[in-house]
Design an enzyme around this catalytic site. Sequence first.
Site, PDB file in Angstrom:
ATOM      1  N   ALA A 183       0.538   3.675  47.137  1.00  0.00           N
ATOM      2  CA  ALA A 183       1.718   3.876  49.052  1.00  0.00           C
ATOM      3  C   ALA A 183       2.988   4.001  48.456  1.00  0.00           C
ATOM      4  O   ALA A 183       3.825   2.611  47.255  1.00  0.00           O
ATOM      5  CB  ALA A 183       1.703   2.588  49.480  1.00  0.00           C
TER       6      ALA A 183
ATOM      7  N   ASP B  57       2.147  -0.471  45.664  1.00  0.00           N
ATOM      8  CA  ASP B  57       2.913   0.178  46.180  1.00  0.00           C
ATOM      9  C   ASP B  57       4.488   0.533  45.938  1.00  0.00           C
ATOM     10  O   ASP B  57       4.990  -0.389  44.464  1.00  0.00           O
ATOM     11  CB  ASP B  57       3.745  -0.664  47.754  1.00  0.00           C
ATOM     12  N   SER B  58       5.539   1.487  45.634  1.00  0.00           N
ATOM     13  CA  SER B  58       6.147   1.864  45.303  1.00  0.00           C
ATOM     14  C   SER B  58       6.410   1.915  43.472  1.00  0.00           C
ATOM     15  O   SER B  58       5.345   2.299  43.247  1.00  0.00           O
ATOM     16  CB  SER B  58       7.296   0.956  46.060  1.00  0.00           C
ATOM     17  N   ALA B  59       6.631   1.220  42.937  1.00  0.00           N
ATOM     18  CA  ALA B  59       6.743   1.448  41.164  1.00  0.00           C
ATOM     19  C   ALA B  59       5.576   0.070  40.945  1.00  0.00           C
ATOM     20  O   ALA B  59       4.764   0.393  40.035  1.00  0.00           O
ATOM     21  CB  ALA B  59       7.547  -0.175  41.035  1.00  0.00           C
TER      22      ALA B  59
END
Length: 319
Positions: free
Chosen positions: A194, A164-166
């Site tokens: 994500a 997710d994200s980074a």
Amino acid sequence: MSNEELCYDFSPMIKAYKDGRIERLLGTATVPPSTQPETGVQSKDVVISQQPAISVRLYIPKSAATKLPLLVYFHGGGFCIESASSPTYHDYLNSLVSEANVVAVSVEYRLAPEHPVPAAYDDSWAALKWVASHFDGTRKGGEEEDEDWITSYADSQRMFFAGDSAGANIAHHMGLKVGSDGLVGVKLIGVVLAHPYFWGSESIGVELNAPAAMREFMAAMWRFVNPLSSGSDDPLMNPEKDPKLGKLGCGKVVVFVAEKDVLKERGWYYGEVLRKSGWNGVVEVMEAKGEGHCFHLDDLTCENAVAMQKKIVSFLNQV
């Protein structure tokens, strides 16, 4: 010089002071591995490298039996906060492993700014090589055979990456590295992204309406974790600028975006540029209405999080 003089302020995530001190405002809590009472999922930590310091948290479901899909997960946090042992990610992996009936490896990579990017990528690749070593005959020492959950329960030919994200950014780049460099002993089937942390110097879609301060925050945050970067169009941050994009080493990708997330347009755009890159796989993008960035980690039981989890479970169990 006062030790309270700020050098960088990326509240509510992290602050850096001129005297070199780093203050993390989020993502510092940790929980030990466990056997979760509700699901029966077991977890344990394994150190795979002392120098640099890299470890993983392994998960197996209650009904572990050979051979289950193998998920390698990369946590988010802007490359600078959170960990594989944070309550947020421990609870999430317990839930996902239980529902999907998979073996999971959650990677503990070094954080910026103490360890600037590309440390996170280097550590994640080292972790993947460690996972692959269980199947390619190069593994040396370590766990006793009866405690080797990867060899005992994981299917080397059904590997997935997620983040997710980074962490989604990392998962993408690990997929590219598998495609360009190869990873002997395993087969990467798909990647789950994500709310991926991608950016670019030119605004797209709803970013055009975003406050200038928000755009500058995103650009400055990237420079903070990767001081040697060329900027927001660095191929590490902007997949459109990456000549290797078509080499993604799997056949399927699913991207999740959230309607109220400033990164939403980047997720949709990633799907577009990936389709045009010459990559011959299938990419699907799904948007959660009314939700913000990584909403699913805050409430695993909300309606949109349940729908998202159902999709991921199906993706991980594809034949």
